[in-house]
Motif scaffolding. Structure first.
Motif, PDB file in Angstrom:
ATOM      1  N   GLN A   1      97.547  16.102  17.483  1.00  0.00           N
ATOM      2  CA  GLN A   1      98.495  16.080  16.368  1.00  0.00           C
ATOM      3  C   GLN A   1      98.358  17.416  15.661  1.00  0.00           C
ATOM      4  OE1 GLN A   1      99.630  13.000  13.777  1.00  0.00           O
ATOM      5  NE2 GLN A   1      98.079  11.610  14.531  1.00  0.00           N
TER       6      GLN A   1
ATOM      7  N   ASP B   1      94.643  19.736  15.278  1.00  0.00           N
ATOM      8  CA  ASP B   1      94.672  21.138  15.705  1.00  0.00           C
ATOM      9  C   ASP B   1      93.297  21.775  15.504  1.00  0.00           C
ATOM     10  OD1 ASP B   1      95.920  20.420  13.132  1.00  0.00           O
ATOM     11  OD2 ASP B   1      95.702  22.536  12.661  1.00  0.00           O
ATOM     12  N   GLY B   2      92.610  21.389  14.425  1.00  0.00           N
ATOM     13  CA  GLY B   2      91.262  21.919  14.184  1.00  0.00           C
ATOM     14  C   GLY B   2      90.309  21.536  15.300  1.00  0.00           C
TER      15      GLY B   2
ATOM     16  N   TRP C   1      97.320  22.302   9.792  1.00  0.00           N
ATOM     17  CA  TRP C   1      96.224  22.546   8.859  1.00  0.00           C
ATOM     18  C   TRP C   1      94.973  21.801   9.313  1.00  0.00           C
ATOM     19  CZ3 TRP C   1      96.417  26.133   5.092  1.00  0.00           C
ATOM     20  CH2 TRP C   1      97.695  26.611   4.754  1.00  0.00           C
ATOM     21  N   ALA C   2      93.836  22.432   9.121  1.00  0.00           N
ATOM     22  CA  ALA C   2      92.548  21.754   9.298  1.00  0.00           C
ATOM     23  C   ALA C   2      91.827  21.954   7.960  1.00  0.00           C
ATOM     24  CB  ALA C   2      91.758  22.362  10.441  1.00  0.00           C
TER      25      ALA C   2
ATOM     26  N   ASN D   1      99.143  19.276  12.991  1.00  0.00           N
ATOM     27  CA  ASN D   1      99.758  19.175  11.653  1.00  0.00           C
ATOM     28  C   ASN D   1      99.632  20.498  10.892  1.00  0.00           C
ATOM     29  OD1 ASN D   1      97.119  19.242  10.807  1.00  0.00           O
ATOM     30  ND2 ASN D   1      97.070  17.164  10.021  1.00  0.00           N
TER      31      ASN D   1
HETATM   32 MG    MG Z   1      95.182  19.471  11.538  1.00  0.00          MG
END
Ligand code: MG
Ligand code: TPP
Length: 383
Positions: free
Chosen positions: A220, A193-194, A224-225, A222
């Motif tokens: 993906q 995602d980051g 959080w980055a 998730n």
């Molecule tokens: Mg992530």
């Protein structure tokens, strides 16, 4: 100023059968969340989906392998035997479902957490672990970070460590496939995602859309980055919706539902191989582990949410229930399989830990046909 068209959003999560999902509107596909299994491992639409037993078991085993390998590697890191590791804990379904949708001739361009896809496609334990130790058996001669594996045999390309740089690599390789022609292969590229906030995301999606290359780009998500949560990453309601602006078909699926991931990815890889262009896929999941062995997430996030994902949305538990309900999995056999695989991992670690570091001279190999004088001098100085 022209009025911006508001997309019509579906009201709930999309849990219909594959073909119904794929024929829904662009917005429904990009805002919805395709599922085949509920969080409890029950088929959402039991009547209209035939699932192959052998494949279902293979997907489960692929996920178990990642979990076992990751746990051992984290233990080695804590014991000071390897320098660094990043797990895919909780994300195994996204990794394995995507890998299972690929053919041997396809190429895989990983981001941070797809080593399990490599293992699924034939990267051997010994080669993977040699690359983590960076020993003399390491195909990259100890030059890469741990968790940046590669495997020429299975078209698993080494990851560039710069977040998002992998996406143009994937699109570029797919472009090469299109120019060359005749390979009936596609390229599957991953990002986190980051990664979607970097310029390369725009460049790659734009180029993929315009040139209609055989690529499947998988995010993906998730959530959080490292310490940046999804809400601070983007104001967009979903990540998938971003692909529509580039004219790329964009799908969103439950990344912890390995059957859904497989179905969506299979659709996209088949489409790419047919020459029908790129697909962007957001797989919603959760980074249950720390970002890496160097991170402590309890300092920046509410770990009770993590606990909820870990206990109630675990992709392995879900698939275990699914298989057990059908009588496709025997608990004792399953335990024996896990023990056997863990023994294989421990044996591979023992073999690789014995192997010395690469010879010092290898630092000047592979760049010039003949090692130039100044590198020879520098090498002599180090020696
Ligand atoms: Mg992530
Ligand atoms: C260009 C660049 N900026 C920053 C970093 C440091 N960094 C490594 S991983 C990471 C976060 C990646 O987050 P995401 O893309 O969501 O992947 P995830 O770790 O969640 O799998 C950052 C900022 C980097 N490697 N490259």
């Amino acid at each position: 100023m022209a009025e911006v068209r508001k997309p019509t959003r579906p009201t709930g999560q999309f849990v219909g059968p594959k073909y119904e999902y794929l024929t829904s509107s662009d917005e429904e596909k990009a805002f919805g969340l395709f599922q085949l299994m509920s969080d409890e491992g029950k088929l959402v639409h039991s009547t209209d989906h035939a699932i192959d037993k052998q494949l279902a078991l293979q997907l489960y085993r692929g996920m178990q392998k990642i979990r076992i390998v990751d746990a051992r590697m984290m233990a080695l890191q804590r014991q000071g035997r390897i320098g660094f590791y990043g797990e895919a804990l909780g994300q195994e379904a996204a990794v394995v479902g995507a890998a299972a949708a690929m053919q041997p001739q396809d190429w895989l361009i990983p981001a941070l957490r797809e080593a399990g896809a490599g293992l699924y496609r034939g990267l051997t334990l010994d080669s993977y672990i040699a690359q983590i130790f960076g020993n003399a058996a390491d195909v990259t001669k100890g030059r890469q970070m741990p968790c940046h594996p590669c495997d020429k045999e299975t078209n698993y390309v080494v990851m560039s460590s710069c977040v998002s740089s992998q996406i143009p690599h994937a699109v570029g390789i797919a472009w090469g496939m299109k120019i060359k022609g005749g390979s009936e292969a596609c390229c599957v590229g991953f990002m986190g995602d980051g990664g979607t906030s970097e310029g390369e995301f725009h460049v790659a999606l734009n180029f993929a859309g315009v040139s209609k290359v055989p690529v499947v780009l998988i995010c993906q998500n998730n959530q959080w980055a490292i310490s940046t949560p999804g809400k601070k990453q983007t104001a967009s309601e979903t990540i998938a919706i971003k692909g529509l602006g580039y004219g790329v078909e964009s799908l969103r699926a439950d990344g912890n539902d390995v059957l859904a991931v497989y179905e969506i990815c299979r659709y996209a890889t088949e489409k790419a191989r047919r020459g029908d262009g790129p697909t962007f896929i957001e797989l919603l999941t959760y980074r249950v582990s720390a970002h890496s062995s160097s991170d402590d997430p309890s300092r920046y996030r509410d770990e009770s949410i993590t606990e909820d994902w870990k206990t109630n949305k675990d992709p392995l538990k879900r698939m275990n229930t699914f298989l057990s309900d059908r009588g496709w999995l025997d608990a004792d056999e399953d335990l024996a399989w896990q023990k056997d695989y863990e023994a294989q991992v421990r044996a591979a670690i023992a073999r690789q830990e014995e192997i010395a570091q690469p010879r010092l001279e290898t630092i000047v190999d592979d760049v010039f046909e003949e090692v130039p004088w100044h590198l020879k001098e520098q090498l002599a100085e180090i020696q």
